[in-house]
Design a protein around this motif. Structure first.
Motif, PDB file in Angstrom:
ATOM      1  N   THR A 277       0.838  -1.212   0.000  1.00 23.43           N
ATOM      2  CA  THR A 277       0.000   0.000   0.000  1.00 23.43           C
ATOM      3  C   THR A 277       0.866   1.252   0.000  1.00 23.43           C
ATOM      4  O   THR A 277       0.584   2.234  -0.706  1.00 23.43           O
ATOM      5  N   GLY A 278       1.933   1.199   0.800  1.00 23.14           N
ATOM      6  CA  GLY A 278       2.842   2.347   0.833  1.00 23.14           C
ATOM      7  C   GLY A 278       3.486   2.595  -0.523  1.00 23.14           C
ATOM      8  O   GLY A 278       3.625   3.747  -0.960  1.00 23.14           O
ATOM      9  N   LEU A 279       3.902   1.510  -1.243  1.00 21.41           N
ATOM     10  CA  LEU A 279       4.485   1.670  -2.583  1.00 21.41           C
ATOM     11  C   LEU A 279       3.474   2.239  -3.557  1.00 21.41           C
ATOM     12  O   LEU A 279       3.801   3.079  -4.423  1.00 21.41           O
ATOM     13  N   TRP A 280       2.213   1.764  -3.455  1.00 20.48           N
ATOM     14  CA  TRP A 280       1.169   2.280  -4.371  1.00 20.48           C
ATOM     15  C   TRP A 280       0.945   3.767  -4.135  1.00 20.48           C
ATOM     16  O   TRP A 280       0.799   4.540  -5.082  1.00 20.48           O
ATOM     17  N   LEU A 281       0.941   4.175  -2.862  1.00 14.93           N
ATOM     18  CA  LEU A 281       0.751   5.597  -2.566  1.00 14.93           C
ATOM     19  C   LEU A 281       1.929   6.420  -3.075  1.00 14.93           C
ATOM     20  O   LEU A 281       1.766   7.554  -3.561  1.00 14.93           O
ATOM     21  N   LYS A 282       3.127   5.832  -2.992  1.00 18.09           N
ATOM     22  CA  LYS A 282       4.313   6.550  -3.454  1.00 18.09           C
ATOM     23  C   LYS A 282       4.258   6.761  -4.974  1.00 18.09           C
ATOM     24  O   LYS A 282       4.596   7.836  -5.476  1.00 18.09           O
ATOM     25  N   LYS A 283       3.826   5.696  -5.716  1.00 19.59           N
ATOM     26  CA  LYS A 283       3.710   5.842  -7.170  1.00 19.59           C
ATOM     27  C   LYS A 283       2.642   6.861  -7.536  1.00 19.59           C
ATOM     28  O   LYS A 283       2.762   7.565  -8.554  1.00 19.59           O
ATOM     29  N   ALA A 284       1.608   6.895  -6.709  1.00 18.62           N
ATOM     30  CA  ALA A 284       0.538   7.858  -6.989  1.00 18.62           C
ATOM     31  C   ALA A 284       0.889   9.252  -6.487  1.00 18.62           C
ATOM     32  O   ALA A 284       0.061  10.166  -6.581  1.00 18.62           O
ATOM     33  N   LYS A 285       2.106   9.378  -5.985  1.00 21.03           N
ATOM     34  CA  LYS A 285       2.577  10.664  -5.473  1.00 21.03           C
ATOM     35  C   LYS A 285       1.661  11.213  -4.383  1.00 21.03           C
ATOM     36  O   LYS A 285       1.326  12.399  -4.334  1.00 21.03           O
ATOM     37  N   VAL A 286       1.244  10.266  -3.502  1.00 20.27           N
ATOM     38  CA  VAL A 286       0.412  10.645  -2.361  1.00 20.27           C
ATOM     39  C   VAL A 286       1.212  10.352  -1.084  1.00 20.27           C
ATOM     40  O   VAL A 286       1.803   9.283  -0.954  1.00 20.27           O
ATOM     41  N   ASP A 287       1.225  11.337  -0.187  1.00 16.74           N
ATOM     42  CA  ASP A 287       1.972  11.144   1.056  1.00 16.74           C
ATOM     43  C   ASP A 287       1.365   9.997   1.875  1.00 16.74           C
ATOM     44  O   ASP A 287       0.136   9.848   1.957  1.00 16.74           O
ATOM     45  N   LYS A 288       2.255   9.209   2.477  1.00 16.27           N
ATOM     46  CA  LYS A 288       1.797   8.078   3.316  1.00 16.27           C
ATOM     47  C   LYS A 288       1.165   8.641   4.587  1.00 16.27           C
ATOM     48  O   LYS A 288       1.767   9.435   5.297  1.00 16.27           O
ATOM     49  N   PRO A 289      -0.054   8.245   4.898  1.00 13.51           N
ATOM     50  CA  PRO A 289      -0.720   8.742   6.120  1.00 13.51           C
ATOM     51  C   PRO A 289       0.062   8.332   7.360  1.00 13.51           C
ATOM     52  O   PRO A 289       0.670   7.266   7.418  1.00 13.51           O
ATOM     53  N   GLN A 290       0.014   9.220   8.350  1.00 18.21           N
ATOM     54  CA  GLN A 290       0.705   8.932   9.611  1.00 18.21           C
ATOM     55  C   GLN A 290       0.202   7.663  10.286  1.00 18.21           C
ATOM     56  O   GLN A 290       0.997   6.864  10.802  1.00 18.21           O
ATOM     57  N   PRO A 291      -1.124   7.413  10.304  1.00 14.58           N
ATOM     58  CA  PRO A 291      -1.601   6.154  10.922  1.00 14.58           C
ATOM     59  C   PRO A 291      -1.038   4.921  10.233  1.00 14.58           C
ATOM     60  O   PRO A 291      -0.813   3.897  10.890  1.00 14.58           O
ATOM     61  N   LEU A 292      -0.810   4.995   8.921  1.00  9.96           N
ATOM     62  CA  LEU A 292      -0.261   3.843   8.227  1.00  9.96           C
ATOM     63  C   LEU A 292       1.167   3.568   8.681  1.00  9.96           C
ATOM     64  O   LEU A 292       1.559   2.409   8.866  1.00  9.96           O
ATOM     65  N   GLU A 293       1.959   4.636   8.864  1.00 11.87           N
ATOM     66  CA  GLU A 293       3.325   4.453   9.350  1.00 11.87           C
ATOM     67  C   GLU A 293       3.323   3.859  10.767  1.00 11.87           C
ATOM     68  O   GLU A 293       4.117   2.972  11.083  1.00 11.87           O
ATOM     69  N   HIS A 294       2.392   4.359  11.616  1.00  8.97           N
ATOM     70  CA  HIS A 294       2.289   3.809  12.967  1.00  8.97           C
ATOM     71  C   HIS A 294       1.887   2.343  12.927  1.00  8.97           C
ATOM     72  O   HIS A 294       2.399   1.513  13.706  1.00  8.97           O
ATOM     73  N   ALA A 295       0.980   2.015  12.034  1.00  9.19           N
ATOM     74  CA  ALA A 295       0.529   0.625  11.926  1.00  9.19           C
ATOM     75  C   ALA A 295       1.679  -0.277  11.513  1.00  9.19           C
ATOM     76  O   ALA A 295       1.854  -1.381  12.055  1.00  9.19           O
ATOM     77  N   GLN A 296       2.495   0.163  10.546  1.00  7.56           N
ATOM     78  CA  GLN A 296       3.626  -0.639  10.113  1.00  7.56           C
ATOM     79  C   GLN A 296       4.641  -0.819  11.250  1.00  7.56           C
ATOM     80  O   GLN A 296       5.180  -1.917  11.469  1.00  7.56           O
ATOM     81  N   SER A 297       4.877   0.261  11.998  1.00 10.39           N
ATOM     82  CA  SER A 297       5.834   0.184  13.092  1.00 10.39           C
ATOM     83  C   SER A 297       5.340  -0.754  14.200  1.00 10.39           C
ATOM     84  O   SER A 297       6.079  -1.607  14.696  1.00 10.39           O
ATOM     85  N   ASN A 298       4.070  -0.588  14.569  1.00 10.42           N
ATOM     86  CA  ASN A 298       3.496  -1.443  15.619  1.00 10.42           C
ATOM     87  C   ASN A 298       3.443  -2.895  15.175  1.00 10.42           C
ATOM     88  O   ASN A 298       3.661  -3.813  15.987  1.00 10.42           O
ATOM     89  N   LEU A 299       3.166  -3.117  13.907  1.00  9.87           N
ATOM     90  CA  LEU A 299       3.101  -4.482  13.401  1.00  9.87           C
ATOM     91  C   LEU A 299       4.476  -5.136  13.464  1.00  9.87           C
ATOM     92  O   LEU A 299       4.608  -6.313  13.821  1.00  9.87           O
ATOM     93  N   GLN A 300       5.513  -4.390  13.127  1.00  6.29           N
ATOM     94  CA  GLN A 300       6.859  -4.932  13.200  1.00  6.29           C
ATOM     95  C   GLN A 300       7.240  -5.272  14.653  1.00  6.29           C
ATOM     96  O   GLN A 300       7.851  -6.303  14.925  1.00  6.29           O
ATOM     97  N   ASP A 301       6.824  -4.384  15.583  1.00 11.74           N
ATOM     98  CA  ASP A 301       7.080  -4.662  17.000  1.00 11.74           C
ATOM     99  C   ASP A 301       6.361  -5.932  17.435  1.00 11.74           C
ATOM    100  O   ASP A 301       6.910  -6.747  18.201  1.00 11.74           O
ATOM    101  N   ALA A 302       5.118  -6.096  16.970  1.00 20.15           N
ATOM    102  CA  ALA A 302       4.346  -7.293  17.347  1.00 20.15           C
ATOM    103  C   ALA A 302       5.000  -8.550  16.805  1.00 20.15           C
ATOM    104  O   ALA A 302       5.083  -9.574  17.493  1.00 20.15           O
TER     105      ALA A 302
END
Length: 464
Positions: A277-302
């Motif tokens: 999803t992050g790559l798709w947003l990057k190609k679409a030149k859309v900034d990655k939402p902050q909640p998405l970054e938090h979700a990725q970080s929390n998921l990695q911690d889990a």
């Protein structure tokens, strides 16, 4: 006389003396206990009679309460009604009845001996000289009491011991009482005493007949059976302990595998989806939402935490590469987490120990490192495994502050963690020891060759 014969003579003499002593002590003690039993039974039966009399008296008082409570002091009509009620109340066949005397000892009601009504019996004495009516009146005025005295039993027509209970009706100056005859109690006690005497005599005969031979035989058989039973019990306890440990480890292995192969894989799949999803947003030149970054970080911690838990429950490396690699991995992980240097020394042999013992030694290292992290304040830990004099020895030592080792001389003095380790090692016929001082703590586990022996060759390469 040879030593065995001397010992046999001493044993026989001891049996003879014991038999004689037993004869007198047992019979005397049995007599004392029997007398206590008779006294206890008598007290129990008398207490039952007390309760019975109190209940009967309560019923009589309840039956006349309306007439008594609603009357005056000189209400002759109410007294006549109460007299009739008391006269007609009976129980226990022909022997249970109620009687009434006034405060001066004059008979008011006596259904079995009507000639006493209207006469004064203040000076009536029993066979032992007791003033029966005076005692019953005194007990009644004191709030109710019991008195044992001889009296004619209606059903038998002869004198018998009776226990009476009386209460006082203050308004009318009446004493109302009843009683039960104790010949049934005395009969039970006499029967019990005769049976006890017969049993004592029989016991004496049995002791005289069998003591000389049976005590000695019982001693021998008891000793043999006790040793045999102890051996079987110890073996069963050891087998049960091994089964419990194996079941615990198998359950840990199962949970660890489910976490690693199940939940972790699902979370990794979710992680890939979020990254896509992050790559798709990057190609679409859309900034990655902050909640998405938090979700990725929390998921990695889990994912990391579940992997850590899975590894702690049962490291797969222990099954796949053996104890040596698992100890290295555990030491490396511990150093990274705590910053404490860990040195591992072990023999360069392959297939050194069986799986069960590998797990036990791994748990010893694991629990020891946990204790170092929590309590030792150490900067260095040394793990050494050696084979010498048919013993496999694992030693974990640190340079920490130590603890009071005087209270841990025996395995039962250890804490829960150390005690579990000691039991695990002992199940493999091994030895477990903890020593501590101001210079640090040393944990030692030793396994005999008879337990760990697998075919092994001293070769270079992956150890253990």
């Amino acid at each position: 006389m040879t030593l065995p014969l001397r010992l046999l003579f001493i044993a026989v003499l001891q049996v003879v003396l014991t038999s004689i002593l037993t004869y007198f002590l047992v019979t005397d003690e049995y007599r004392d206990l029997s007398n206590q039993s008779v006294d206890t039974l008598e007290n129990f039966l008398i207490e039952q009679k007390h309760q019975e009399l109190e209940n009967y008296t309560l019923l009589a008082v309840s039956a006349m309460s309306d007439a008594y409570e609603n009357s005056a002091i000189d209400d002759d009509e109410a007294k006549a009604r109460v007299t009739e009620i008391i006269h007609d109340m009976t129980y226990s066949g022909n022997d249970g009845y109620f009687f009434v005397y006034d405060g001066d000892g004059n008979g008011v009601v006596h259904p079995k001996e009507p000639y006493r009504v209207g006469k004064n019996w203040w000076e009536l004495e029993g066979e032992n000289g007791d003033k029966t009516i005076q005692i019953l009146l005194a007990n009644a005025k004191a709030g109710g009491g019991f008195h044992r005295y001889p009296w004619r039993k209606p059903s038998a027509g002869e004198m018998s011991e009776k226990m009476g209970y009386s209460v006082f009706l203050e308004k009318w100056n009446w004493m109302i009482g009843t009683g039960v005859y104790l010949d049934d109690v005395n009969s039970q006690l006499s029967k019990l005493q005769r049976e006890i005497d017969q049993h004592i005599n029989k016991t004496k005969q049995i002791i005289l007949l069998v003591a000389m031979s049976s005590i000695f035989l019982i001693f021998l058989l008891g000793l043999i059976l006790n040793l045999s039973q102890k051996k079987k019990t110890d073996q069963k306890i050891s087998e049960l302990g091994l089964k419990i440990i194996n079941m615990q480890e198998e359950e840990r292995r199962h949970i660890s595998r489910e976490l690693h192969d199940g939940i972790v894989q699902v979370l990794v799949s979710i992680k890939y989806s979020l990254e896509a999803t992050g790559l798709w947003l990057k190609k679409a030149k859309v900034d990655k939402p902050q909640p998405l970054e938090h979700a990725q970080s929390n998921l990695q911690d889990a994912i990391s935490e579940i992997r850590r838990i899975s590894h702690h429950l049962h490291p797969r490396i222990l099954d796949e590469l053996g104890l040596s690699a698992a100890m290295d991995a555990l030491a490396t992980e511990f150093s990274e987490q705590t910053g404490i240097a860990v040195n591992v020394t072990k023999p360069a042999v392959r297939k050194l120990v069986q799986n069960g013992i590998s797990t036990t030694l791994y748990r010893v290292v694991q629990e020891s490192l946990i204790n170092v992290q929590k309590h030792a304040h150490a900067s260095e830990v040394n793990i050494e495994m050696t084979i010498k004099d048919k013993w496999l020895t694992l030693t974990i030592s640190d340079n920490g502050c130590g603890f009071d080792a005087h209270n841990t001389d025996k395995p039962e003095d250890y804490g829960i963690g150390l005690r579990n380790l000691a039991e695990r090692v002992e199940y493999h016929l091994g030895e477990f020891n903890v020593r501590s001082s101001n210079d640090g703590t040393q944990v030692t586990a030793r396994i005999p060759k008879a337990s760990y022996a697998n075919t092994h060759t001293a070769t270079q390469g992956p150890s253990v």
